[in-house]
Structures are given as C-alpha cells and as structure tokens.
Design a protein around this motif. Structure first.
Motif, PDB file in Angstrom:
ATOM      1  N   LEU A  16       9.343   4.658  -9.116  1.00 48.75           N
ATOM      2  CA  LEU A  16      10.062   4.754  -7.845  1.00 48.75           C
ATOM      3  C   LEU A  16      10.556   3.384  -7.397  1.00 48.75           C
ATOM      4  O   LEU A  16      11.665   3.239  -6.882  1.00 48.75           O
ATOM      5  N   LYS A  17       9.736   2.381  -7.602  1.00 52.31           N
ATOM      6  CA  LYS A  17      10.154   1.027  -7.239  1.00 52.31           C
ATOM      7  C   LYS A  17      11.345   0.576  -8.066  1.00 52.31           C
ATOM      8  O   LYS A  17      12.324   0.015  -7.559  1.00 52.31           O
ATOM      9  N   THR A  18      11.277   0.888  -9.380  1.00 46.22           N
ATOM     10  CA  THR A  18      12.388   0.511 -10.265  1.00 46.22           C
ATOM     11  C   THR A  18      13.666   1.237  -9.882  1.00 46.22           C
ATOM     12  O   THR A  18      14.759   0.654  -9.817  1.00 46.22           O
ATOM     13  N   PHE A  19      13.525   2.564  -9.602  1.00 50.63           N
ATOM     14  CA  PHE A  19      14.691   3.358  -9.213  1.00 50.63           C
ATOM     15  C   PHE A  19      15.287   2.856  -7.902  1.00 50.63           C
ATOM     16  O   PHE A  19      16.510   2.758  -7.754  1.00 50.63           O
ATOM     17  N   SER A  20      14.393   2.533  -6.958  1.00 51.23           N
ATOM     18  CA  SER A  20      14.876   2.026  -5.675  1.00 51.23           C
ATOM     19  C   SER A  20      15.623   0.715  -5.841  1.00 51.23           C
ATOM     20  O   SER A  20      16.683   0.502  -5.251  1.00 51.23           O
ATOM     21  N   ASP A  21      15.073  -0.182  -6.716  1.00 54.18           N
ATOM     22  CA  ASP A  21      15.760  -1.461  -6.954  1.00 54.18           C
ATOM     23  C   ASP A  21      17.105  -1.237  -7.615  1.00 54.18           C
ATOM     24  O   ASP A  21      18.121  -1.874  -7.254  1.00 54.18           O
ATOM     25  N   SER A  22      17.162  -0.262  -8.594  1.00 57.37           N
ATOM     26  CA  SER A  22      18.437   0.016  -9.286  1.00 57.37           C
ATOM     27  C   SER A  22      19.453   0.609  -8.329  1.00 57.37           C
ATOM     28  O   SER A  22      20.635   0.233  -8.336  1.00 57.37           O
ATOM     29  N   ILE A  48      -0.206   8.309 -10.807  1.00 58.51           N
ATOM     30  CA  ILE A  48       0.264   7.860  -9.496  1.00 58.51           C
ATOM     31  C   ILE A  48       0.781   6.431  -9.581  1.00 58.51           C
ATOM     32  O   ILE A  48       1.829   6.080  -9.024  1.00 58.51           O
ATOM     33  N   LYS A  49       0.065   5.588 -10.313  1.00 58.37           N
ATOM     34  CA  LYS A  49       0.486   4.201 -10.471  1.00 58.37           C
ATOM     35  C   LYS A  49       1.824   4.110 -11.185  1.00 58.37           C
ATOM     36  O   LYS A  49       2.728   3.355 -10.795  1.00 58.37           O
ATOM     37  N   SER A  50       1.975   4.926 -12.282  1.00 62.32           N
ATOM     38  CA  SER A  50       3.231   4.917 -13.040  1.00 62.32           C
ATOM     39  C   SER A  50       4.387   5.428 -12.193  1.00 62.32           C
ATOM     40  O   SER A  50       5.494   4.874 -12.207  1.00 62.32           O
ATOM     41  N   THR A  51       4.122   6.512 -11.431  1.00 59.62           N
ATOM     42  CA  THR A  51       5.175   7.074 -10.569  1.00 59.62           C
ATOM     43  C   THR A  51       5.599   6.069  -9.517  1.00 59.62           C
ATOM     44  O   THR A  51       6.795   5.913  -9.219  1.00 59.62           O
TER      45      THR A  51
END
Length: 321
Positions: A225-231, A218-221
């Motif tokens: 998701l945060k990285t994808f959202s920023d990208s 869950i932590k990794s996901t």
C-alpha cells in the motif's frame, strides 16, 4: 565582802533563765538577738508549697536570713493568701522590684526562699513587700508535662474503645458469613480467570504459525500500500506537471502571436491605423449620442393623426438655431 542572799541569787538565776529562753525561742523563729537589729521583709503567696518557719533565705546561693513567721493575711482584698515574714541578717541591698521565690533545696530537702535581686528603681527598706513567685521543682515539672500526655492517652484509649465497640458491632455472625461467602466467590472468580488464561494461552500456542503468517501478510500488504501510494502520488505529480507545461506552451504561443500582430488582439496591439479608426469611431458615436440626447425630435417622429409636420419642425429648428 557583800553577802548575796539566797533569794537574790534565785531571782538573778530566774532572770538569766528567762533571757536564755527568750533568746532560744527567738533564735528558733529566725531572730538572732546578738547580731544587730532585725530587718523584716514580707511577701505573699496563695500557696507556700511546703515552706516552713526557720527555713533559710538565700541570695545568689548564699544564706542571708531566715523565715520568722507565716500567717494568713488580714487584708480583705488578699483573703486566703499567706504572708511570709523573713529577716535578713547580712547587710544586703536590693530594689523593690526584686522577687522572693520559693524553691526546692534538693530532691529530699525542704523548701527555701531565694531573693532574686534587682537593682533598678527604689531600694527596698525593712517592712516592704516583695513580689512572690514559686519555682516548679522536678516533680512538679514532670507532673505538668505528664498531665497533657495523660489527657491525650485517655482520649486515645476512649477512641480505641469506641472503634473496638463499633468493630464488634459490625463483625457479627451474619457479616462474617457474608465475608466468607464473598471470599469464596472471589476464589471461584480467580479460578475461572486462571482457566480462561490457560485456554487463551493454549489457543495462541496452537495457532502461533497462523498468527505469524497473518502478521507477515499484514506487513506485506502495508508495504505494498505504501508503494502504491507513492507511485500514485508520483503519477499525479507527473500529470499535473505535464498540464502545467502545456498551458505554459499555449501562453507562449498566444504571446508570440500577439507580438507578431496576429489575430484581433495582435492587430490592436500592432496596427496603429486600426487603433486610430476605432478611436475616431468612438468619438463620432459619442457625438451622435450627445446629438440624440440634445435634439431627439430630429430622429423620432410621432403624431396621433398620422400627419407629418416636417416643415413646422424644420422651421422650429431653424428658429432655435
């Protein structure tokens, strides 16, 4: 030498005995016949609280007289009240506003009368009545203070008795049985909760590794998701910026063409002859429209029988001109 008969001696002795008897009786009543005249004053009480004849009369702690008589009042308005007569042997003065107060001479002593002097107003004279008061002794004070406390204690006892009675009525055999049954059920519920808690604890311990792995995933996901959202936000911003740049370039090109006289807008902005021709054409069109409005028959011909009245119309127009 004069000889005194036996009878005269007996008479003189009888007179002396009577005088001594009268003096002793008066002294016992508070009258001292050898100390000047009597100064009798009066006061009234509803209750003399144990005051007796021959009791001392004091002023500022000093004995100044005695009580000589206590009797019921003859005044119908003061029926049932006691009149206390007392004499003052000392030469003392006080006003009619003074108070005659009955007080206790000690724990084991009797009652006495004290003059609380006041020197305001008219001076009291023998025969005047003073206001009477009674000072509460220690036992009366204790009794006065204990009476309200006794009443409160009695009320508390009555309330406790009522509560006890109601409690006895409430806690009958059936109620006690119901309470025992309720406590047993409560013990069963607590035991069941304890077993459930133990089972949950065992389940958690047996699946501790799986839970740790799940939380890690869950932590990794969440991180991905945060990285994808920023990208994605960065990509969107890049595309928008590129579109803005292209639009700005097109606006620059159009502005440059207009400045160079290219296209219709450029010609209108740069070619003065074209602008003057357009302005002249506009004026001619305005004059034509005004002429059509003022002389519509020159431009519109209509006849029911199909004849042309050209000459008539021209002649009419000539007349109008």
């Amino acid at each position: 030498m004069i000889k005194i008969s036996r009878e005269l001696k007996a008479g003189i002795a009888a007179l002396v005995i009577l005088a001594l008897f009268y003096w002793g009786f008066s002294f016992l009543k508070g009258r001292n016949l050898f100390n000047g005249g009597l100064n009798s004053y009066y006061t009234t009480y509803k209750n003399i609280n144990g005051l007796k004849k021959s009791s001392a009369v004091t002023m500022n702690g000093f004995t100044v007289g005695k009580i000589i008589d206590i009797r019921f009042s003859d005044d119908p308005e003061k029926k049932g009240q006691l009149v206390v007569e007392f004499t003052l042997e000392e030469d003392v003065t006080f006003s009619k506003k003074s108070i005659a107060k009955i007080y206790s001479g000690g724990l084991m002593g009797g009652k006495s009368l004290a003059i609380i002097p006041s020197y305001d107003g008219e001076t009291a004279e023998p025969g005047d009545y003073l206001k009477g008061e009674i000072e509460s002794d220690i036992f009366s004070s204790i009794t006065d203070k204990l009476n309200p406390l006794q009443s409160k204690v009695e009320n508390v006892i009555v309330n406790i008795d009522s509560v006890t009675h109601n409690l006895n009525t409430l806690l009958n055999k059936q109620t006690l049985d119901n309470l025992n049954e309720s406590f047993e059920n409560l013990n069963l519920i607590l035991a069941s909760l304890k077993n459930t808690s133990t089972s949950v604890e065992v389940l958690v311990q047996s699946n501790q590794k799986n839970l740790d792995a799940t939380f890690s995933n869950i932590k990794s996901t969440t991180k991905n998701l945060k990285t994808f959202s920023d990208s994605l936000a960065q990509i969107k911003l890049t595309e928008i910026s590129a579109k803005i740049n292209r639009t700005a370039s097109h606006l620059d090109s159009i502005t440059a063409g207009i400045q160079a006289g290219q296209g219709t807008i450029g010609l209108l902005a740069k070619d003065e002859d074209l602008y003057n021709n357009l302005e002249a054409a506009s004026k001619e069109l305005e004059e034509l429209l005004r002429d059509v409005k003022e002389h519509p028959k020159r431009f519109v011909h209509f006849s029911i029988f199909g004849k042309k009245e050209r000459k008539y119309e021209e002649a009419e127009e000539t007349k109008e001109n």
